[in-house]
Enzyme design. Structure first.
Site, mmCIF file in Angstrom:
data_model
loop_
_atom_site.group_PDB
_atom_site.id
_atom_site.type_symbol
_atom_site.label_atom_id
_atom_site.label_comp_id
_atom_site.label_asym_id
_atom_site.label_seq_id
_atom_site.Cartn_x
_atom_site.Cartn_y
_atom_site.Cartn_z
ATOM 1 N N LYS A 1 0.884 -1.128 0.137
ATOM 2 C CA LYS A 1 -0.013 -0.076 0.077
ATOM 3 C C LYS A 1 0.830 1.082 -0.095
ATOM 4 C CE LYS A 1 -4.324 -1.982 0.435
ATOM 5 N NZ LYS A 1 -4.497 -3.025 1.478
ATOM 6 N N LYS B 1 -2.732 -12.819 -9.773
ATOM 7 C CA LYS B 1 -3.474 -13.336 -8.765
ATOM 8 C C LYS B 1 -4.740 -12.879 -8.578
ATOM 9 C CE LYS B 1 -4.101 -12.196 -4.176
ATOM 10 N NZ LYS B 1 -4.686 -12.714 -2.814
ATOM 11 N N LYS C 1 -9.904 -9.126 -5.109
ATOM 12 C CA LYS C 1 -10.885 -8.034 -5.248
ATOM 13 C C LYS C 1 -10.136 -6.505 -5.680
ATOM 14 C CE LYS C 1 -12.223 -9.565 -1.483
ATOM 15 N NZ LYS C 1 -12.660 -9.654 -0.123
#
Ligand code: ADP
Ligand code: TRP
Length: 321
Positions: free
Chosen positions: A110, A189, A192
């Protein structure tokens, strides 16, 4: 054997969640005392819409029960119904080196993307450690991306045990190689956050469209494909189709003469069939939401009783009791 796993209510559940975590967890419920929960506290680190959290929480409950989680065998609950987990998070946090959290992929990814990060996101692995340690969990079925978090949990438990005497059981991640990282529609991968998911209970037309849009190369149908095993549609077929059928499609692709469109159509058909029973069961549960809420309420009562005992043990050992 005590088994535990959790899943965040952060959106519709997809094939990666199902094959990486839910199915292994559902199979394990036959082999020990299973504790499965909806990680709604964790979802607060990245989802800031109260209505969405409420909806997703109910959806995860429906999805998991429809897929075969059996409340007669497994304790199924909502994380925030056992607030003891927050108290344990504090006890554990005081023994967690900053460096350990700074090294966690979830946080590093992040920050690397320049996304805003909050304290909750940084401390996320400590809350996850509390989830696991609060129930004396031995086995934690998860996809590969969660392995590091279970290792962090072990490190924290060892530190606590060293400081205050034997308190926590050391858990182990249980990861199935074959489904450790299910690929998404773009070959990365499935996640979401990458927008490349195929939902377990997706609407028929939309899901067909998604599957038909799987990214393939530009070779003609006639060409033999010696690398058929690595084809994205073949990999997904192996998950949703019976073994012999998947092998047959793979062989046909390898031999040449099979177009990608036909292969994807077969993938959609098998996907649809694979979840037929679960889909019917989900519709039934949707018509009986009182039952679903009751399952979670009962689960919380049961989970909370265990949580209290372990939390009291930890408080006793560190001098709070
Ligand atoms: P997402 O990446 O879509 O946000 P989560 O992080 O909520 O998924 O994952 C919930 C559980 O599903 C975890 O145990 C995770 O390891 C597993 N999981 C998620 N995506 C995959 C995948 N593509 N392959 C295997 N397991 C996965
Ligand atoms: N962090 C996990 C995920 O995003 C969810 C989770 C929270 C979890 N607490 C847990 C998984 C404890 C296993 C055990 O997928």
């Amino acid at each position: 054997m005590r088994i535990l796993s959790g899943i965040q209510p952060s959106g519709a559940l997809h094939l990666g969640n199902y094959f990486g975590m839910m199915r292994p967890a559902i199979e394990l419920q036959e082999q020990g005392e299973a504790y499965y929960f909806i990680a709604d506290y964790h979802s607060m680190t990245s989802l800031f819409d109260a209505g969405a959290r409420r909806r997703h929480t109910q959806d995860v409950a429906l999805d998991f029960l429809a897929c075969g989680l059996d409340p007669a065998r497994a304790v199924f609950f909502r994380q925030s119904d056992v607030p003891e987990v927050c108290e344990l998070t504090w006890l554990l946090g005081t023994l967690t080196p900053m460096g350990l959290l700074e090294r966690c992929h979830s946080f590093k990814d992040k920050t690397a993307k320049g996304l805003p990060v909050n304290h909750g996101l940084f401390a996320y692995p400590v809350l996850m450690a509390a989830d696991i340690l609060l129930y004396d969990s031995q086995v934690v079925p998860v996809g590969r991306d969660q392995k590091q978090h279970v290792e962090v949990t072990r490190d924290i438990a060892i530190k606590f045990n060293e400081a205050y005497g034997a308190t926590f059981v050391l858990p182990e991640p249980r990861i199935r190689d074959a489904t450790a990282a299910v690929p998404g529609t773009d070959g990365q991968k499935m996640s979401k956050s990458y927008g490349n998911t195929i939902d377990i209970f997706g609407e028929e037309k939309a899901t067909r469209k998604r599957i038909m849009s799987l990214v393939m190369d530009s070779r003609t149908p006639q060409e033999p494909k010696p690398d058929a095993e690595g084809n994205l549609a073949v990999q997904l077929l192996k998950l949703v189709a019976p073994e012999a059928a998947a092998r047959e499609w793979e062989d046909r692709l390898r031999a040449g003469g099979l177009g990608y469109g036909d292969l994807k159509k077969a993938l959609f058909d098998h996907y649809w069939e694979h979840f037929r029973h679960a889909r019917a069961r989900r519709a039934e549960l949707e018509g009986n939401l009182d039952h679903v809420h009751d399952v979670l309420r009962q689960g919380a009562l049961c989970a909370r009783a265990v949580a209290r005992t372990v939390l009291d043990r930890a408080k006793q050992n560190c001098g709070l009791l």
